[in-house]
Design a protein around this motif. Structure first.
Motif, short mmCIF file in Angstrom:
data_model
loop_
_atom_site.label_atom_id
_atom_site.label_comp_id
_atom_site.label_asym_id
_atom_site.label_seq_id
_atom_site.Cartn_x
_atom_site.Cartn_y
_atom_site.Cartn_z
N ASP A 1 -54.80 -1.25 -66.63
CA ASP A 1 -56.06 -1.04 -65.90
C ASP A 1 -55.82 -0.69 -64.44
O ASP A 1 -56.50 0.17 -63.88
CB ASP A 1 -56.93 -2.30 -65.99
N PHE A 2 -54.86 -1.36 -63.84
CA PHE A 2 -54.55 -1.03 -62.45
C PHE A 2 -54.04 0.41 -62.35
O PHE A 2 -54.45 1.17 -61.48
CB PHE A 2 -53.51 -2.00 -61.87
N ALA A 3 -53.12 0.76 -63.25
CA ALA A 3 -52.52 2.10 -63.19
C ALA A 3 -53.46 3.18 -63.71
O ALA A 3 -53.30 4.36 -63.40
CB ALA A 3 -51.22 2.13 -63.98
N GLY A 4 -54.44 2.76 -64.52
CA GLY A 4 -55.37 3.74 -65.06
C GLY A 4 -54.83 4.52 -66.23
O GLY A 4 -55.34 5.59 -66.57
N ARG A 5 -53.77 4.02 -66.83
CA ARG A 5 -53.25 4.67 -68.04
C ARG A 5 -52.37 3.65 -68.79
O ARG A 5 -52.01 2.61 -68.26
CB ARG A 5 -52.46 5.93 -67.71
N GLN A 6 -52.07 4.02 -70.03
CA GLN A 6 -51.27 3.14 -70.88
C GLN A 6 -49.81 3.10 -70.42
O GLN A 6 -49.15 4.13 -70.36
CB GLN A 6 -51.35 3.65 -72.33
N LEU A 7 -49.33 1.90 -70.12
CA LEU A 7 -47.92 1.76 -69.74
C LEU A 7 -47.15 1.13 -70.88
O LEU A 7 -47.74 0.61 -71.83
CB LEU A 7 -47.82 0.89 -68.48
N SER A 8 -45.81 1.15 -70.78
CA SER A 8 -45.03 0.49 -71.83
C SER A 8 -43.77 -0.13 -71.22
O SER A 8 -43.42 0.14 -70.07
CB SER A 8 -44.65 1.48 -72.92
N VAL A 9 -43.12 -0.94 -72.02
CA VAL A 9 -41.96 -1.68 -71.53
C VAL A 9 -40.68 -0.85 -71.68
O VAL A 9 -40.50 -0.18 -72.68
CB VAL A 9 -41.83 -3.01 -72.30
N ASN A 10 -39.86 -0.91 -70.66
CA ASN A 10 -38.53 -0.30 -70.72
C ASN A 10 -37.63 -1.28 -71.49
O ASN A 10 -37.17 -2.28 -70.94
CB ASN A 10 -38.01 -0.08 -69.30
N ASP A 11 -37.40 -0.98 -72.76
CA ASP A 11 -36.74 -1.96 -73.62
C ASP A 11 -35.31 -2.32 -73.21
O ASP A 11 -34.95 -3.48 -73.21
CB ASP A 11 -36.75 -1.48 -75.07
N PRO A 12 -34.48 -1.34 -72.85
CA PRO A 12 -33.12 -1.71 -72.42
C PRO A 12 -33.14 -2.65 -71.21
O PRO A 12 -32.36 -3.60 -71.13
CB PRO A 12 -32.48 -0.36 -72.08
N VAL A 13 -34.04 -2.38 -70.26
CA VAL A 13 -34.13 -3.26 -69.10
C VAL A 13 -34.57 -4.65 -69.54
O VAL A 13 -33.98 -5.67 -69.15
CB VAL A 13 -35.12 -2.69 -68.05
N TYR A 14 -35.60 -4.72 -70.35
CA TYR A 14 -36.10 -6.01 -70.83
C TYR A 14 -35.00 -6.79 -71.55
O TYR A 14 -34.77 -7.97 -71.24
CB TYR A 14 -37.30 -5.78 -71.75
N LYS A 15 -34.33 -6.14 -72.46
CA LYS A 15 -33.31 -6.86 -73.25
C LYS A 15 -32.14 -7.32 -72.38
O LYS A 15 -31.62 -8.41 -72.54
CB LYS A 15 -32.81 -5.97 -74.40
#
Lengths: 314, 314, 314, 314
Positions: free
Chosen positions: B151-165
């Motif tokens: 909502d803040f960005a005004g578009r659908q974001l997603s997780v950077n999986d390699p960073v998360y893992k």
């Protein structure tokens, strides 16, 4: 944000001041500072609110002429003087501008940081700021400080001698802080003398009109709105206000800024000033303090006025 | 202060953005975060500046579409969500809003304060803020957080999986902080799961346009200037910005606010956003960090733009 | 120093034990540990003194068969086991042998030292010592620990289940310490399981005869004077006793050693054991604790006996 | 433990001293203290070992007549003087006897404990111990201290003036500690003068025979084995030795006691003395220090002799 208050629309300010005064005049929460008898003796019932507009117009209510010691609020003026005389980078490098809501009014923080990353509005850093003040001797430094206070207030101020003497007799911990700073080469004048000047500046006597005028001078970019004297430059003020914003109300600095959003500074004498940049200087006074050392009624009165007039910039 | 920049006077903004970009585009000071390989691998030369005006107009220069992990900047959005959902007093009481320029990203501070008087933009407090997020399960809490970022960005974001893992495999110290907070009853959801959600929120992928849109939404009182969606209320924003003002740039938060006077937040991914309340969202990105963990070029670019356009409110 | 007490001169010991017992049997200073209900419920009036001579002769007075949880005293036995199995250098390097009379039973010390320079008789170090214990699984480690306790006491001991369960339900702070140690790679087995084993070892039930036998085994160079089983080597004992000397009585360790000069260890269950190297094991038990967590009557009784018999080696 | 060494069996001691001397005479590890030029200038190759038996017999090897400043070892003698003059309880209450292997040679510990629970062998506590010394004036206190050193050594000692002057010019941190102690009312004479006396006592010049004689006097219950003068009582010694046991070798105190089991004290001048109660005084000297500030060769030589002669009491 809507902001109906202008100097010509005095109804807004007057109403807000009166409303806050009446709402809190009978509040008895908190108690006078009592670490020296002189502070304990100040009449607890005293209560004053003063707002000064950009044109110098004074909105005042209550014991606005009652005198009290400026205490920690003097740190702001000495800081402003140093920034004006040595530039913002010198203070950042030689003292530090680290925000804090914690008790680093203690030797722990000084030792752990080897005297660095302090804050000129918290004791150790404030004493260092006093030691930096322009002048080669005790007298010269003291005169610089007193003149700065006079210029901000727009009139001649003087020291409350009983308060000064009493605090000078009990400031061993500040002496220890200065000695510790000195061991890290972060004092810029004789440590014992610097603590003495610092103790004296905290004992300067003011009333709430003076305090509001000091605030108004900061709100007005460093020029006293009545005397028109340029005490410090707008650039200096732009560096002083952020430090007030982060460290103005002792351990409750964070809570204040979170809820009010304005740079402010309190003293254990019972005074608090808040600055609305480009607009108002707001001051309130009441000797009874909360546990963090901030005047109970002064905090509440200023907060109400800020909310009523929509002065929170955030 | 003179402020020639308005949305209709785009020349001012465009010129300031271009000038800053050109001045710093070849600067190679600092280095990528390297505590996980994924951050070290982000191309160090990337550099972007984006300013978004109240009308949603975007002023952009450089690699504005390059993606990177939001890291600590996500703390601001989670904080905003919590204030919106539970009120400002809940955050003040259950986490704390103490300003700090010190490393209390450590167990020392948590232990000494028994988990109190923390800050929601510093790790321990941020993990507590994540644990508070609306939702009864891991999934519900995560969805609340991701939706808020969208909502803040005004578009659908997603997780950077390699960073998360990669971060999830090396977050033992955050787990210890959460465990310690939990021992003081200052965690509001399972500590291990809360750390995992927190790790995931830090891995949300954004570009510099997204970051500027997040900043612009905060500048615009909580309503996205393009989608017009009200993400959070103006009252929430008024409580978020002071926390950013005092704790936005890690150990250099005080130095930033002293010199720039604007609420900002940086992440070790290289992004920094600054908010000009009621006016602009400013974002810059460059992966090379200084010792405090803040992007070198992003700091300099934003500072120059603020000075050029006279946006320092103090 | 004159020392009339030998095993053949039992009059000396018996007299000293009786005298101390009678002098303190009506003393009601202090109060039971109460952080779990099971400790608060132990009859406060219980009082026992037991001395065991090198030939295994037992001098006993009072409630010498009353059972209570061993608590922190178990740390000594686990430490002895680890030194025996891995050598004194391994403990020095992997845990630390720093004396302390301070509360570093806290995360502060662990964080500031990154998990190093701890002490195996203070919680964080003790949990690390438990994690090191020989065995690849929870069961194997637990069996090693229980067997060590059995061997020192010379009989089969068992766990006080209500104490274990109650402490296991409230050991969040120890879990946090283990998690923090783990983040510095100073835990040598799964942190949560290690804390559980540690909690269980503290709940082993003993009486004061057991405690005196444990002490006598240490006094006898690691060989149980009755069963004649060599539990650990003299070299191991020579490394265990100095750690007891410096860290045996929580925050009052320094005061104890300054005044009594003997290695000792107390537990919040109310037991204290002191070792006279090459001579006696001395134990006393009384549930009422002083502010430092040491049994009031046990301290006084042992001190009197040591003075009476001239056992202070300094 | 078997202990073949007696005064009549001098072969044991002589052999152990020679063996240790030869083993380490060419070792060059570590480096001179260099915080003042006078310490850096002491010839690094100097090496001496001296053991004195209960009958006063001296076993000596190497540069046993080379003079050097006593430094921190003087703390032991001043402590002994104070315990003798004011009783052990006074030191426990007015200074503290908390063991430590940590750096609380800093203001942090003093501030956190409000000047309490210190240790008379670590700077802040040692300065307090000096301030307590019998005498109403600087001169009287200094004379008490110097006479005590003379009595322990059994001959007239004097101050190394260049060392004293150089340290007096650079002791700002000790002044800060004294000032801080004073703010907590834990100094017992003028802080600045106390620091000066303390600085002077650290500059007393000794050789390794003196040091062994000091140690032998402590081993002999406070009576100099050669002059037969009773310097302090056995009860005083019984309180001094435990403090040495826990705090004798700076940050490595715990490691020393864990491995050697004997009370000892080192100084940055390069000397170390160890006490075998009722038996020997052992001293060694070599200017090169390890990172903790303890003489490398002196530690190794004493450890070897203790092991060779079986003098570890544990």
């Amino acid at each position: 944000k809507p902001n109906a208050a202008t100097s010509s629309d005095k109804g807004g300010i007057e109403g807000a001041v009166n409303e806050a005064y009446n709402k809190y005049k009978d509040l008895k929460e908190g108690k006078n500072a009592d670490y020296i008898p002189e502070l304990a003796k100040v009449p607890s019932e005293q209560f004053a609110i003063v707002v000064i507009a950009p044109d110098g117009k004074v909105y005042s209510k209550g014991d606005a002429d009652a005198m009290y010691s400026i205490q920690s609020i003097s740190k702001v003026l000495t800081l402003a003087r140093d920034i004006e005389d040595f530039g913002p980078k010198a203070i950042q490098d030689k003292i530090g501008v680290d925000p804090t809501g914690q008790k680093f009014n203690s030797a722990v923080f000084v030792e752990e940081n080897k005297g660095k990353e302090l804050n000129p509005l918290v004791n150790a850093g404030a004493i260092a700021a006093t030691s930096m003040v322009k002048g080669n001797t005790y007298e010269e430094k003291w005169n610089t400080i007193l003149q700065t206070h006079n210029d901000f207030a727009g009139r001649q101020l003087s020291v409350n001698d009983p308060v000064y003497k009493s605090e000078a007799a009990t400031n061993q911990h500040n002496q220890a802080l200065a000695s510790l700073m000195n061991s890290f080469e972060r004092m810029y004048f004789d440590p014992a003398k610097s603590v003495d000047i610092y103790t004296k500046q905290c004992a300067i006597n003011i009333n709430t009109k003076d305090l509001a005028m000091i605030a108004a001078t900061l709100a007005n970019g460093g020029t006293n709105p009545v005397t028109k004297k340029k005490v410090v430059s707008p650039e200096t003020v732009a560096h002083v206000l952020p430090v007030m914003a982060t460290c103005g109300l002792y351990d409750d600095s964070g809570i204040w800024f979170y809820n009010v959003g304005l740079p402010a500074k309190s003293g254990v004498g019972g005074g608090i000033m808040a600055i609305v940049p480009g607009q108002y200087g707001i001051a309130a006074f009441s000797p009874r303090l909360d546990e963090a050392g901030n005047s109970v009624r002064a905090q509440k009165a200023i907060t109400d006025i800020v909310n009523k007039l929509g002065l929170n910039p955030y």
